[in-house]
Design a protein around this motif. Structure first.
Motif, mmCIF file in Angstrom:
data_model
loop_
_atom_site.group_PDB
_atom_site.id
_atom_site.type_symbol
_atom_site.label_atom_id
_atom_site.label_comp_id
_atom_site.label_asym_id
_atom_site.label_seq_id
_atom_site.Cartn_x
_atom_site.Cartn_y
_atom_site.Cartn_z
ATOM 1 N N ASP A 95 -20.449 22.153 25.149
ATOM 2 C CA ASP A 95 -21.108 21.031 24.477
ATOM 3 C C ASP A 95 -22.300 20.517 25.286
ATOM 4 O O ASP A 95 -22.644 19.338 25.221
ATOM 5 N N THR A 96 -22.935 21.424 26.034
ATOM 6 C CA THR A 96 -24.146 21.111 26.802
ATOM 7 C C THR A 96 -25.358 21.640 26.046
ATOM 8 O O THR A 96 -25.360 22.806 25.612
ATOM 9 N N ILE A 97 -26.374 20.817 25.886
ATOM 10 C CA ILE A 97 -27.556 21.217 25.131
ATOM 11 C C ILE A 97 -28.237 22.402 25.808
ATOM 12 O O ILE A 97 -28.442 22.408 27.022
ATOM 13 N N HIS A 98 -28.585 23.415 25.015
ATOM 14 C CA HIS A 98 -29.314 24.562 25.551
ATOM 15 C C HIS A 98 -30.659 24.109 26.105
ATOM 16 O O HIS A 98 -31.300 23.193 25.570
ATOM 17 N N ALA A 99 -31.083 24.748 27.179
ATOM 18 C CA ALA A 99 -32.351 24.393 27.811
ATOM 19 C C ALA A 99 -33.516 24.582 26.844
ATOM 20 O O ALA A 99 -33.527 25.511 26.032
ATOM 21 N N GLY A 100 -34.503 23.693 26.954
ATOM 22 C CA GLY A 100 -35.686 23.801 26.112
ATOM 23 C C GLY A 100 -35.493 23.116 24.783
ATOM 24 O O GLY A 100 -34.465 22.494 24.513
ATOM 25 N N PRO A 101 -36.512 23.214 23.919
ATOM 26 C CA PRO A 101 -36.455 22.527 22.627
ATOM 27 C C PRO A 101 -35.417 23.140 21.692
ATOM 28 O O PRO A 101 -35.006 24.288 21.860
ATOM 29 N N HIS A 102 -34.995 22.344 20.703
ATOM 30 C CA HIS A 102 -34.064 22.826 19.671
ATOM 31 C C HIS A 102 -34.789 23.832 18.757
ATOM 32 O O HIS A 102 -35.993 23.771 18.604
ATOM 33 N N PRO A 103 -34.030 24.737 18.098
ATOM 34 C CA PRO A 103 -32.611 25.024 18.350
ATOM 35 C C PRO A 103 -32.487 26.044 19.477
ATOM 36 O O PRO A 103 -32.752 27.231 19.275
ATOM 37 N N GLY A 104 -32.100 25.558 20.649
ATOM 38 C CA GLY A 104 -32.194 26.315 21.886
ATOM 39 C C GLY A 104 -31.724 27.747 21.824
ATOM 40 O O GLY A 104 -32.414 28.660 22.282
ATOM 41 N N ALA A 105 -30.547 27.990 21.266
ATOM 42 C CA ALA A 105 -29.989 29.340 21.262
ATOM 43 C C ALA A 105 -30.665 30.250 20.241
ATOM 44 O O ALA A 105 -30.525 31.469 20.321
#
Length: 266
Positions: A95-105
């Motif tokens: 539940d940690t936000i992926h690095a960089g802008p959304h949608p990270g993954a």
């Protein structure tokens, strides 16, 4: 269609931008749209081997592992067609936000960046043109290689991309940045199914037709969920197993009834 219980649980946690963007509702809505378009659906995990599928639908995947993201990228690059619904690829398995802008993954696969979430007020609807509309959710989308297919015509992000298409490798990745109704989902599926070279069937919406290949022949199951009789085109030389008839050109399926047609293998 991809489904992941961990992502479902994560999206149901508190403090998200909207409590109305429900995972189960989106999965049900996309499944119903595929059923009405006569597309047979399997459910798969995001990290599963997807190579055998011409089309993969992601109705909601808020939490996505790096392994899943790599898997989806490989699937598209190898020629698959991917369609992703909004608020997907936001966090990892912790539940940690992926690095960089959304949608990270997924931003490189989709060819875009989500600069801002713009949830809608209860009862508010936004237009996308061609008679299509969304509710509950919208996003400020900046294109990074993708092309707009439909854009918002009103609402908080009027003029911005709403549905996009991004060629990647030998395949394409689509993104839907709002919660579409049944007509909107049908319009998107019609376009992505064409991308995936899936055949179209000129059948009533409430008539379910599925083909299966067995050891002795090719079986066609027809279920008429509607209140009206209909006819289903069939090949020559087939037999209807429930009545013993040998239909020519088509088999008649009465309202509420089932027919099973078999074409014997030589």
């Amino acid at each position: 269609m991809l489904w992941d219980w961990q992502s479902w649980w994560a999206q149901r946690l508190e403090w998200h931008p909207s409590i109305d963007l429900d995972v189960q509702e989106r999965a049900d809505a996309w499944y119903a749209a595929a059923h009405d378009r006569h597309l047979t659906v399997d459910f798969a995990h995001p990290e599963a081997d997807l190579g055998g599928y011409p089309l993969v639908v992601v109705p909601a995947l808020y939490a996505m592992t790096d392994t899943a993201a790599t898997n989806l990228r490989r699937y598209v690059e190898d020629g698959g067609v991917l369609v992703v619904s909004c608020f997907s690829g936001i966090v990892d398995q912790n539940d940690t936000i992926h690095a960089g802008p959304h949608p990270g993954a997924l931003r490189d696969v989709l060819g875009l960046v989500v600069e801002e979430f713009t949830p809608l007020r209860a009862g508010e609807r936004i237009g996308l043109g061609d008679g299509l509309s969304g509710d509950v959710w919208s996003e400020v989308v900046a294109l990074r290689g993708a092309s707009p297919v439909w854009s918002y015509v009103d609402g908080p992000v009027a003029g911005g991309p709403a549905v996009t298409r991004n060629p990647l490798g030998h395949g394409t990745a689509w993104y839907v940045s709002t919660r579409l109704d049944a007509d909107g989902l049908d319009a998107v599926l019609r376009r992505v199914a064409s991308d995936a070279l899936l055949p179209t069937r000129d059948l009533p919406r409430d008539v379910e037709v599925v083909e299966r290949l067995g050891a002795e022949g090719r079986y066609l199951f027809a279920i008429n969920h509607s209140g009206e009789d209909t006819s289903i085109p069939v090949s020559e030389g087939v037999v209807e197993l429930l009545t013993g008839e040998s239909p020519t050109g088509s088999v008649r399926v009465l309202a509420g009834e089932v027919r099973v047609v078999v074409e014997r293998l030589p």
